[in-house]
Design a protein around this motif. Structure first.
Motif, PDB file in Angstrom:
ATOM      1  N   LEU A 147      10.382 127.076  56.736  1.00 55.55           N
ATOM      2  CA  LEU A 147      10.949 126.022  55.896  1.00 55.55           C
ATOM      3  C   LEU A 147      10.192 124.713  56.062  1.00 55.55           C
ATOM      4  O   LEU A 147       9.965 123.985  55.088  1.00 55.55           O
ATOM      5  N   ALA A 148       9.794 124.403  57.302  1.00 55.42           N
ATOM      6  CA  ALA A 148       9.065 123.154  57.551  1.00 55.42           C
ATOM      7  C   ALA A 148       7.760 123.119  56.755  1.00 55.42           C
ATOM      8  O   ALA A 148       7.423 122.093  56.139  1.00 55.42           O
ATOM      9  N   GLY A 149       7.032 124.236  56.748  1.00 52.41           N
ATOM     10  CA  GLY A 149       5.798 124.285  55.969  1.00 52.41           C
ATOM     11  C   GLY A 149       6.060 124.181  54.478  1.00 52.41           C
ATOM     12  O   GLY A 149       5.336 123.485  53.755  1.00 52.41           O
ATOM     13  N   TYR A 150       7.097 124.853  54.022  1.00 57.21           N
ATOM     14  CA  TYR A 150       7.466 124.807  52.603  1.00 57.21           C
ATOM     15  C   TYR A 150       7.873 123.395  52.186  1.00 57.21           C
ATOM     16  O   TYR A 150       7.435 122.878  51.153  1.00 57.21           O
ATOM     17  N   THR A 151       8.713 122.754  52.991  1.00 57.48           N
ATOM     18  CA  THR A 151       9.187 121.410  52.679  1.00 57.48           C
ATOM     19  C   THR A 151       8.056 120.395  52.744  1.00 57.48           C
ATOM     20  O   THR A 151       7.994 119.457  51.942  1.00 57.48           O
ATOM     21  N   LYS A 152       7.159 120.575  53.711  1.00 56.13           N
ATOM     22  CA  LYS A 152       6.022 119.673  53.848  1.00 56.13           C
ATOM     23  C   LYS A 152       5.188 119.639  52.578  1.00 56.13           C
ATOM     24  O   LYS A 152       4.653 118.596  52.188  1.00 56.13           O
ATOM     25  N   LEU A 153       5.117 120.767  51.899  1.00 51.58           N
ATOM     26  CA  LEU A 153       4.346 120.856  50.669  1.00 51.58           C
ATOM     27  C   LEU A 153       5.141 120.353  49.464  1.00 51.58           C
ATOM     28  O   LEU A 153       4.617 119.580  48.656  1.00 51.58           O
ATOM     29  N   ARG A 154       6.387 120.769  49.352  1.00 50.78           N
ATOM     30  CA  ARG A 154       7.157 120.498  48.131  1.00 50.78           C
ATOM     31  C   ARG A 154       7.896 119.167  48.169  1.00 50.78           C
ATOM     32  O   ARG A 154       7.974 118.467  47.154  1.00 50.78           O
ATOM     33  N   TRP A 155       8.484 118.827  49.309  1.00 49.97           N
ATOM     34  CA  TRP A 155       9.244 117.575  49.434  1.00 49.97           C
ATOM     35  C   TRP A 155       8.814 116.828  50.698  1.00 49.97           C
ATOM     36  O   TRP A 155       9.608 116.698  51.654  1.00 49.97           O
ATOM     37  N   PRO A 156       7.592 116.327  50.753  1.00 54.63           N
ATOM     38  CA  PRO A 156       7.108 115.680  51.986  1.00 54.63           C
ATOM     39  C   PRO A 156       7.925 114.466  52.396  1.00 54.63           C
ATOM     40  O   PRO A 156       7.997 114.135  53.589  1.00 54.63           O
ATOM     41  N   GLU A 157       8.581 113.812  51.433  1.00 49.19           N
ATOM     42  CA  GLU A 157       9.360 112.623  51.770  1.00 49.19           C
ATOM     43  C   GLU A 157      10.581 112.956  52.617  1.00 49.19           C
ATOM     44  O   GLU A 157      11.179 112.073  53.241  1.00 49.19           O
ATOM     45  N   ALA A 158      10.976 114.228  52.667  1.00 44.44           N
ATOM     46  CA  ALA A 158      12.127 114.628  53.474  1.00 44.44           C
ATOM     47  C   ALA A 158      11.770 114.792  54.944  1.00 44.44           C
ATOM     48  O   ALA A 158      12.657 114.911  55.789  1.00 44.44           O
ATOM     49  N   LEU A 159      10.481 114.801  55.270  1.00 45.25           N
ATOM     50  CA  LEU A 159      10.046 115.006  56.651  1.00 45.25           C
ATOM     51  C   LEU A 159       9.264 113.831  57.220  1.00 45.25           C
ATOM     52  O   LEU A 159       9.317 113.580  58.421  1.00 45.25           O
ATOM     53  N   ASP A 160       8.513 113.147  56.388  1.00 47.62           N
ATOM     54  CA  ASP A 160       7.575 112.143  56.874  1.00 47.62           C
ATOM     55  C   ASP A 160       8.058 110.726  56.605  1.00 47.62           C
ATOM     56  O   ASP A 160       8.935 110.493  55.776  1.00 47.62           O
ATOM     57  N   GLY A 161       7.433 109.795  57.299  1.00 47.91           N
ATOM     58  CA  GLY A 161       7.594 108.388  56.980  1.00 47.91           C
ATOM     59  C   GLY A 161       8.618 107.652  57.809  1.00 47.91           C
ATOM     60  O   GLY A 161       9.405 108.253  58.552  1.00 47.91           O
TER      61      GLY A 161
END
Length: 315
Positions: A147-161
């Motif tokens: 999921l982390a890899g998938y989210t990093k690609l599709r919704w990066p704002e949910a993990l970064d910043g």
């Protein structure tokens, strides 16, 4: 979103695929066991042959099948084209179920086997329980990594910043704060009650059922209390944007907590043995229903936060 794989480092892309496949493989024994129980095969106890228990097992068959589909979606390009809600809803429920269970498994697994053995479960149940725990631990580790890899690609704002970001016209900040304060207060109250019971408090417990508080009950009660408090912290940081410099820690705490409060308490309500827990009926119903409601509202606030954050970061 075909052709977007080059945005991810090759190592992260490889991890996403491997973990997705491993999660699908890990959940397969659980799926097969639950199918067998649904059809009345290899039942550890006669009680699980009742229609109500077989209905519960049929529901978990669907959950396991969805888990396999999600694992494949996270590991293949076609998964990036799925509607957001079709991914987010089962992920929310799944992470709420799996992550807390992963932390409890080393103690909860043996405790469950001991309890069931004392209740007269068949000898082969011990082997089935091992397969169930291996499946839950395997998918609990591999699926979030995929999921982390998938989210990093599709919704990066949910993990970064950073936790803070600018506002755009039409934002929902005030609504987030208003609802969030109510939910935070409710989560703190629920967390205190559950932790109080978990450390031996008897207020709200039926005196005739004090001896029914086994290790399984203590662990699940403490688990609910701890995640309610963690969710209160995470949500408070998200709506005030104070208490953490990074967005991911409070987001993860609030996301897992909201999914856990909803899914665990809903599962408790539909279990046939819901009435046999040691709390007074009113206390049991109020805390369980409160957990479901708090989880849902917390999830809605998280969606508002993510919506405003996405608008602000991609402007």
């Amino acid at each position: 979103m075909a052709g977007t794989e080059h945005r991810l480092p090759s190592g992260l892309m490889k991890m996403r695929r491997i973990c997705g496949y491993c999660a699908a493989i890990a959940v397969t024994p659980y799926l097969l066991i639950k199918i067998a129980w649904t059809f009345g095969l290899f039942l550890p106890t006669e009680q699980m042959g009742d229609a109500s228990w077989r209905a519960i097992n049929a529901a978990t068959v669907v959950v396991a099948a969805v888990g396999i589909l999600l694992a494949m979606a996270f590991s293949r390009p076609w998964g990036e084209r799925l509607p957001a809600w079709l991914v987010a809803l089962p992920v929310w429920v799944g992470t709420g179920l799996l992550v807390p269970m992963l932390l409890l498994a080393p103690v909860l697994g043996p405790a469950a086997m001991t309890r069931d053995k004392e209740a007269g479960a068949a000898d082969f149940w011990g082997y089935e329980q091992i397969f169930v725990m291996v499946s839950l631990v395997g998918v609990g580790i591999c699926l979030p990594l995929a999921l982390a890899g998938y989210t990093k690609l599709r919704w990066p704002e949910a993990l970064d910043g950073p936790i803070d970001y600018g506002e755009l016209p039409g934002h929902t900040r005030q609504l987030q704060i208003t609802l969030g304060r109510i939910v935070v207060a409710g989560c703190i109250l629920l967390g205190i009650i559950k932790v109080f019971w978990a450390v031996g408090g008897t207020l709200g417990i039926d005196p005739a059922m004090l001896d029914d508080r086994d290790l399984w009950w203590y662990l699940l009660t403490l688990n609910t209390g701890a995640w309610a408090l963690a969710g209160a912290w995470g949500l408070l940081v998200l709506i005030t944007r104070r208490g953490s410099q990074r967005f991911l820690p409070p987001m993860a705490a609030a996301w897992i907590s909201s999914g856990m409060l909803f899914s665990y308490n809903l599962f408790s309500v539909i279990r046939p043995d819901f009435q046999s827990t040691p709390e007074y009926p009113l206390a049991r119903v109020l805390t369980t229903e409160a957990g479901i409601v708090l989880g849902v509202i917390m999830g809605i606030i998280i969606l508002l936060v993510l919506h405003d954050r996405r608008r602000a970061l991609i402007r």
